[in-house]
Design a protein around this motif. Structure first.
Motif: not given
Lengths: 283, 281
Positions: A205, A266, A270-272, A274-275, B83, B88, B92
């Motif tokens: 992160t 991205y 993406r998850r990494q 964004v977090s 959710h 979602a 993005v």
């Protein structure tokens, strides 16, 4: 009668919120329309750009604009950006990790002072220190080198990285450290064999967040370098626009090309990402 | 093990912070030797109408940024915290501006708004065909819009995180009591987000003090001085007019302003916020 009302209420609870939905799509247009225009225009030949409808994709897409951008040394600027980002972010995160470990595990007065001191860096707009930084870099004979960008970038990354990593390390159960100690592992061994692997998500992160900050940074390269061949990408876009201000498709191709690596990131993580961006703030 | 990080931060973070105060009392053109100047830079800057204009403009940009971005980011944060599948998906795309550098965003908006070569010329909509960056009022509007476009996604992300930490049971209890969506938002979401709002506003405040990249590339502080906020005032005095002394005075004002406002906002958040801040390290 009762069934109807209870169903109505039930629907409300499942959040079919029409106004919010409509507003959501409107906001999407605000965000995406400029991006869409940037993307399609970057593939238009300069000649047909003026005659075509700006919101319709080109009938014969061309890579000429991208070729022009690359011919203007953007490959070199890309390499510069990669060098500075990698050489700044990796040491910054390693040093921050060590500091965070010491702060979380130790309890001396010096460590408490250190953590307060580093926290100061979060409250102060570090960009406001650019003039003394410029003086320091000149006196170190580092002016107009990539190292002049790397060293301050490391320093600027440290406060937030320490904060995020320390928050994460604090959640590692003490028993794990105890059992390592009982097994006779040295402190140094504990850091790299236990704490480091356990902290991997937070490290990813922080790496990504600081990487984005350094990659997109503008003020440090503007002030601390001078030679055209030492430009980083954001600075290169700026001077490219100065040179080709009339050639809008080419300017937009430069914008797309410099964003491409991050876009790939991205899509992959993406998850990494964004977090990473919300880390430390999204409390 | 804390030493290497501490050394780096001290040398390139803390020392320049003290240095900025010292430099504000010297004459230095950006090369050669430094000469002491006492408080002469301070008196000339405090009498400079350009600096006061920049200061007021900074407050104006700060205030409008908060007023424009907070409600939008807050609502979007609540929206994207839902959710539902489509939300979602929208999230993005909402976060895409986070990926672009300020220089890239400015370059793109500059091209988009060009009265002769931009979007307006191609679309042939007369209303769009204005000299967006040549008119002082319009230029400020463009700057505020571009800042919102760049930063609202980031604050949306912060609010999304905040909303997702609100216990679901609060909403369940409220909806048993018959509270509708709006009531739930006002009575639960807003109070629960108090600290998130403070964090986000603090970042906006510090951000508008240092919003240099975007404005510098978009307008260069112009036309005239109409978008010359303090950070640009500092840069122009120092690196374009080669007067590092007066520029350091402006930088000192920036630092003090940033610290005071950040502390004030933390205080506003009450004891809990400052306690959890210290817990943070």
């Amino acid at each position: 009668m009762t069934t109807i009302t209870s169903r109505g209420r039930g629907r409300g609870r499942h959040h079919v919120n029409l106004p919010a939905g409509i507003a959501g799509w409107v906001w999407l247009a605000v965000i995406v329309l400029p991006l869409y225009w940037i993307l399609i225009t970057s593939f238009k030949p300069q000649a047909s750009y003026f005659t075509s409808n700006p919101l319709i994709p080109p009938t014969q897409p061309t890579f000429d604009n991208y070729r022009l951008v690359i011919e203007n040394d953007f490959d070199r600027y890309f390499v510069n950006s990669v060098i500075v980002t990698v050489c700044a972010v990796i040491p910054a995160v390693l040093l921050s990790f060590m500091a965070a470990f010491a702060i979380v595990r130790g309890n001396s007065r010096f460590l408490r002072f250190s953590s307060r001191f580093l926290l100061l860096g979060l409250a102060i707009p570090l960009q406001a220190t650019i003039i003394p930084l410029y003086l320091i870099i000149i006196r170190l004979h580092l002016y107009d080198t990539l190292l002049a960008l790397i060293l301050p970038s490391i320093a600027f990354s440290i406060p937030l990285s320490v904060l995020v990593l320390a928050n994460f390390l604090r959640d590692v159960p003490n028993e794990l450290f105890e059992s390592m100690r009982l097994d006779g592992t040295s402190e140094w061994g504990t850091v790299w064999r236990l704490a480091f692997p356990l902290t991997r998500p937070a490290i990813a992160t922080v790496l990504i967040y600081q990487g984005l900050v350094v990659w997109n940074g503008f003020l440090l390269p503007l002030v601390l370098t001078q030679s055209p061949n030492l430009r980083l990408l954001p600075l290169a876009i700026w001077s490219f626009q100065g040179q080709y201000s009339v050639n809008i498709p080419a300017v937009l191709a430069a914008v797309c090309l410099t964003t491409l690596p991050i876009l790939v990131l991205y899509v992959i993580g993406r998850r990494q990402l964004v977090s990473g961006l919300s880390a430390g703030f999204g409390k | 093990m804390v030493l290497p990080a501490l050394a780096f931060f001290t040398f390139f973070g803390a020392v320049p912070l003290v240095g900025v105060v010292i430099l504000s009392m010297t004459d230095w053109p950006g090369f050669g030797a430094l000469r002491g100047a006492g408080l002469s830079n301070w008196s000339s800057i405090l009498q400079s109408s350009v600096m006061w204009h920049s200061l007021m403009l900074t407050f104006l940009v700060m205030g409008l940024t908060i007023v424009i971005q907070t409600p939008l980011a807050l609502l979007l944060g609540v929206f994207t915290a839902g959710h539902q599948r489509y939300r979602a998906f929208l999230a993005v795309l909402y976060f895409l501006p986070l990926l672009l550098s300020a220089a890239a965003i400015s370059a793109a908006y500059k091209a988009l708004l060009d009265p002769n070569f931009g979007l307006a010329a191609g679309l042939g909509v007369p209303w769009l065909k204005q000299n967006w960056l040549g008119d002082p009022t319009l230029a400020l509007g463009v700057v505020l819009f571009a800042l919102a476009w760049q930063y609202i996604p980031f604050h949306t992300l912060i609010y999304q995180g905040g909303v997702r930490q609100i216990p679901r049971s609060l909403y369940e209890a409220a909806s048993i009591d018959g509270a509708g969506t709006v009531r739930q938002f006002i009575n639960i979401t807003l109070p629960q987000l108090k600290y998130t709002i403070i964090t986000s506003v603090t970042l906006m405040v510090v951000g508008s003090l240092t919003a240099f990249d975007l404005i510098y590339v978009l307008t260069g502080g112009g036309p005239g001085d109409s978008t010359r906020i303090l950070a640009l005032d500092m840069y122009k005095r120092g690196f374009q007019a080669n007067q590092m002394g007066p520029a350091s005075v402006v930088a000192t004002i920036l630092v003090v302003l940033g610290l005071c406002l950040a502390l004030l906002l933390q205080r506003l958040g009450g004891k809990d916020a400052s306690a959890s801040q210290q817990e943070g390290l």
